[in-house]
Write a protein that holds these residues in place. Structure first.
Motif, PDB file in Angstrom:
ATOM      1  N   GLU A 149       0.801  -1.229   0.000  1.00 26.72           N
ATOM      2  CA  GLU A 149       0.000   0.000   0.000  1.00 26.72           C
ATOM      3  C   GLU A 149       0.836   1.282   0.000  1.00 26.72           C
ATOM      4  O   GLU A 149       0.283   2.369  -0.041  1.00 26.72           O
ATOM      5  N   ASN A 150       2.168   1.189   0.059  1.00 22.60           N
ATOM      6  CA  ASN A 150       3.000   2.388   0.170  1.00 22.60           C
ATOM      7  C   ASN A 150       3.355   2.953  -1.203  1.00 22.60           C
ATOM      8  O   ASN A 150       4.522   3.016  -1.593  1.00 22.60           O
ATOM      9  N   VAL A 151       2.323   3.352  -1.951  1.00 24.71           N
ATOM     10  CA  VAL A 151       2.516   3.877  -3.303  1.00 24.71           C
ATOM     11  C   VAL A 151       2.037   5.322  -3.364  1.00 24.71           C
ATOM     12  O   VAL A 151       0.939   5.637  -2.895  1.00 24.71           O
ATOM     13  N   ALA A 152       2.865   6.187  -3.923  1.00 18.17           N
ATOM     14  CA  ALA A 152       2.491   7.582  -4.152  1.00 18.17           C
ATOM     15  C   ALA A 152       2.802   7.930  -5.594  1.00 18.17           C
ATOM     16  O   ALA A 152       3.719   7.372  -6.198  1.00 18.17           O
ATOM     17  N   MET A 153       2.027   8.858  -6.153  1.00 14.46           N
ATOM     18  CA  MET A 153       2.277   9.347  -7.501  1.00 14.46           C
ATOM     19  C   MET A 153       2.798  10.771  -7.426  1.00 14.46           C
ATOM     20  O   MET A 153       2.256  11.594  -6.684  1.00 14.46           O
ATOM     21  N   ALA A 154       3.846  11.052  -8.179  1.00 13.09           N
ATOM     22  CA  ALA A 154       4.380  12.409  -8.277  1.00 13.09           C
ATOM     23  C   ALA A 154       3.898  13.005  -9.588  1.00 13.09           C
ATOM     24  O   ALA A 154       4.125  12.437 -10.655  1.00 13.09           O
ATOM     25  N   MET A 155       3.221  14.136  -9.517  1.00 10.82           N
ATOM     26  CA  MET A 155       2.681  14.765 -10.724  1.00 10.82           C
ATOM     27  C   MET A 155       2.522  16.262 -10.503  1.00 10.82           C
ATOM     28  O   MET A 155       2.567  16.741  -9.365  1.00 10.82           O
ATOM     29  N   TYR A 156       2.328  16.973 -11.592  1.00  9.63           N
ATOM     30  CA  TYR A 156       2.164  18.421 -11.493  1.00  9.63           C
ATOM     31  C   TYR A 156       0.771  18.769 -10.982  1.00  9.63           C
ATOM     32  O   TYR A 156      -0.181  17.991 -11.164  1.00  9.63           O
ATOM     33  N   PRO A 157       0.624  19.917 -10.299  1.00 13.67           N
ATOM     34  CA  PRO A 157      -0.635  20.249  -9.608  1.00 13.67           C
ATOM     35  C   PRO A 157      -1.880  20.163 -10.472  1.00 13.67           C
ATOM     36  O   PRO A 157      -2.911  19.662 -10.028  1.00 13.67           O
ATOM     37  N   ASP A 158      -1.822  20.650 -11.719  1.00 15.17           N
ATOM     38  CA  ASP A 158      -3.015  20.595 -12.578  1.00 15.17           C
ATOM     39  C   ASP A 158      -3.433  19.160 -12.826  1.00 15.17           C
ATOM     40  O   ASP A 158      -4.619  18.821 -12.795  1.00 15.17           O
ATOM     41  N   ASN A 159      -2.467  18.281 -13.082  1.00 19.68           N
ATOM     42  CA  ASN A 159      -2.790  16.874 -13.267  1.00 19.68           C
ATOM     43  C   ASN A 159      -3.353  16.275 -11.991  1.00 19.68           C
ATOM     44  O   ASN A 159      -4.280  15.465 -12.024  1.00 19.68           O
ATOM     45  N   ALA A 160      -2.769  16.654 -10.852  1.00 17.79           N
ATOM     46  CA  ALA A 160      -3.246  16.133  -9.569  1.00 17.79           C
ATOM     47  C   ALA A 160      -4.696  16.527  -9.333  1.00 17.79           C
ATOM     48  O   ALA A 160      -5.512  15.725  -8.856  1.00 17.79           O
ATOM     49  N   ARG A 161      -5.051  17.771  -9.685  1.00 15.53           N
ATOM     50  CA  ARG A 161      -6.430  18.222  -9.501  1.00 15.53           C
ATOM     51  C   ARG A 161      -7.382  17.404 -10.374  1.00 15.53           C
ATOM     52  O   ARG A 161      -8.452  16.974  -9.920  1.00 15.53           O
ATOM     53  N   LEU A 162      -6.991  17.173 -11.634  1.00  8.19           N
ATOM     54  CA  LEU A 162      -7.845  16.400 -12.533  1.00  8.19           C
ATOM     55  C   LEU A 162      -7.979  14.956 -12.069  1.00  8.19           C
ATOM     56  O   LEU A 162      -9.060  14.365 -12.152  1.00  8.19           O
ATOM     57  N   ILE A 163      -6.899  14.377 -11.577  1.00  3.81           N
ATOM     58  CA  ILE A 163      -6.953  13.011 -11.065  1.00  3.81           C
ATOM     59  C   ILE A 163      -7.914  12.940  -9.880  1.00  3.81           C
ATOM     60  O   ILE A 163      -8.744  12.023  -9.780  1.00  3.81           O
ATOM     61  N   ASN A 164      -7.810  13.898  -8.971  1.00  2.03           N
ATOM     62  CA  ASN A 164      -8.693  13.889  -7.803  1.00  2.03           C
ATOM     63  C   ASN A 164     -10.159  14.041  -8.203  1.00  2.03           C
ATOM     64  O   ASN A 164     -11.044  13.411  -7.616  1.00  2.03           O
ATOM     65  N   GLU A 165     -10.436  14.888  -9.196  1.00  7.55           N
ATOM     66  CA  GLU A 165     -11.812  15.046  -9.674  1.00  7.55           C
ATOM     67  C   GLU A 165     -12.322  13.738 -10.276  1.00  7.55           C
ATOM     68  O   GLU A 165     -13.476  13.357 -10.071  1.00  7.55           O
ATOM     69  N   THR A 166     -11.448  13.060 -11.013  1.00  5.33           N
ATOM     70  CA  THR A 166     -11.841  11.788 -11.618  1.00  5.33           C
ATOM     71  C   THR A 166     -12.136  10.750 -10.552  1.00  5.33           C
ATOM     72  O   THR A 166     -13.139  10.036 -10.613  1.00  5.33           O
ATOM     73  N   LEU A 167     -11.255  10.655  -9.553  1.00  5.34           N
ATOM     74  CA  LEU A 167     -11.456   9.687  -8.478  1.00  5.34           C
ATOM     75  C   LEU A 167     -12.757   9.964  -7.732  1.00  5.34           C
ATOM     76  O   LEU A 167     -13.505   9.039  -7.391  1.00  5.34           O
ATOM     77  N   GLU A 168     -13.029  11.237  -7.493  1.00  5.33           N
ATOM     78  CA  GLU A 168     -14.263  11.600  -6.793  1.00  5.33           C
ATOM     79  C   GLU A 168     -15.480  11.179  -7.605  1.00  5.33           C
ATOM     80  O   GLU A 168     -16.505  10.763  -7.050  1.00  5.33           O
ATOM     81  N   ALA A 169     -15.368  11.256  -8.932  1.00  8.93           N
ATOM     82  CA  ALA A 169     -16.509  10.942  -9.789  1.00  8.93           C
ATOM     83  C   ALA A 169     -16.764   9.445  -9.895  1.00  8.93           C
ATOM     84  O   ALA A 169     -17.918   9.005  -9.873  1.00  8.93           O
ATOM     85  N   ILE A 170     -15.712   8.649 -10.005  1.00 11.62           N
ATOM     86  CA  ILE A 170     -15.933   7.231 -10.303  1.00 11.62           C
ATOM     87  C   ILE A 170     -15.663   6.302  -9.135  1.00 11.62           C
ATOM     88  O   ILE A 170     -16.079   5.138  -9.171  1.00 11.62           O
TER      89      ILE A 170
END
Length: 346
Positions: A149-170
């Motif tokens: 479970e010790n996995v993190a993703m490194a990404m730029y803030p705009d991508n992080a925001r879009l990923i979070n929106e996607t996760l919230e949706a699905i």
């Protein structure tokens, strides 16, 4: 040596400005159908979705045809275009099941899991480097098991925001550890996560526009034409003195996924001289490009970069080279949208 092309295109339309055709409402509807109607019924929706994006391809269709022509070594047919878009749409649907931990729907095979296990056994963490290939969610779901479970993703803030929106949706309630790049604290956060034995994932087949102002770019032969690859991921691994493992989660049709993990580079012992360190960076970038190119040759419909990867189009319109036009890669309606949120949710 890292270089810039002799005559670089003038301000190509970059992937970060691409407006996507999907939205959270569409993703929520897709998730509801996927969960309540089941995967066989939900997959029926992929046919009209794929047909729509083939009929109205926009710039993404042009980029898809250009890429397929190079990966396949021949002019792509309509069937090739269909398979490319359908494969992407299938992985978008399946992310609902992976994020909701419904992995029993799939036949997932792992190749090279022992490489990651061996690196993690050293207790210093590892950097996983992949690309927009196949299903990141399939890879992430299995990776969380391999890395406890010790996995993190490194990404730029705009991508992080879009990923979070996607996760919230699905997948409401699902949380992903994200380390935002471009901030002063990013490297310290990544170092601390790795020191705790964790894994940090990066996708290295894109550069931010103007990235050459902040980090070196290496132009590497890729599918018969030089393409720009950022040295940023490798410089990060070198500064932190960590091993790097290549990752890919390929969709092989139906219920079948194949997860590949391969050792790529080890920066645990950096060369003492600057020239040696730079050479090590270039070797890692070339090794990554070679792995990615091999996947594009053997699994061509799994690479989902629906943008001007080779930077061949000038601002204001296509700037195709003669061999692209003769291969029939320049056809397609104008536009800027990617298929089914190609960049929003990847």
């Amino acid at each position: 040596m890292a270089r810039t092309p002799e005559a670089p295109p003038a301000a190509p339309a970059d992937w970060t400005r691409t407006r996507e055709r999907s939205n959270r409402g569409t993703l929520r509807l897709m998730a509801w159908i996927a969960v309540h109607a089941g995967r066989p019924v939900a997959r029926l929706l992929l046919w009209p979705i794929t047909a729509y994006f083939l009929l109205f391809p926009g710039a993404a269709g042009r980029h898809s045809r250009r890429y397929l022509g190079r990966a396949l070594g021949r002019p792509p047919s309509i069937r090739d275009g269909w398979r490319h878009v359908f494969t992407f749409a299938a992985t978008v649907l399946d992310r609902v099941y992976f994020l909701r931990d419904m992995r029993g729907c799939f036949d997932v095979r792992i190749t090279g899991g022992e490489h990651l296990s061996a690196v993690l056994a050293q207790g210093r963490g590892a950097i996983l480097v992949g690309g927009h290939v196949g299903s990141f969610e399939a890879l992430s779901a299995q990776g969380r098991q391999l890395a406890r479970e010790n996995v993190a993703m490194a990404m730029y803030p705009d991508n992080a925001r879009l990923i979070n929106e996607t996760l919230e949706a699905i997948a409401p309630g699902f949380s992903m550890r994200i380390i935002a790049l471009g901030q002063r604290s990013a490297m310290l956060s990544i170092r601390d996560w790795l020191d705790a034995g964790g894994v940090v994932g990066l996708l290295a087949d894109r550069r931010l526009p103007g990235a050459e102002d902040r980090t070196d770019t290496l132009w590497i032969p890729f599918l018969g034409r030089e393409a720009p690859f950022s040295l940023g991921p490798w410089r990060l691994a070198q500064l932190l003195r960590r091993p790097v493992v290549f990752m890919a989660g390929l969709y092989n049709g139906g219920r079948r996924y194949e997860l590949r993990l391969e050792p790529l580079a080890d920066f645990s012992e950096a060369p003492a001289d600057a020239a040696g360190r730079e050479r090590a960076l270039h070797d890692a970038a070339r090794a990554y490009a070679a792995r990615l190119e091999s996947i594009c040759r053997t699994s061509p419909y799994n690479w989902f970069n629906f943008h001007d990867f080779w930077h061949e189009e000038e601002a204001g319109g296509p700037g195709l080279r003669a061999d692209d036009r003769s291969a029939g890669l320049g056809a397609g309606a104008p536009g800027t949208d990617g298929p089914a949120g190609a960049d929003q949710v990847r």
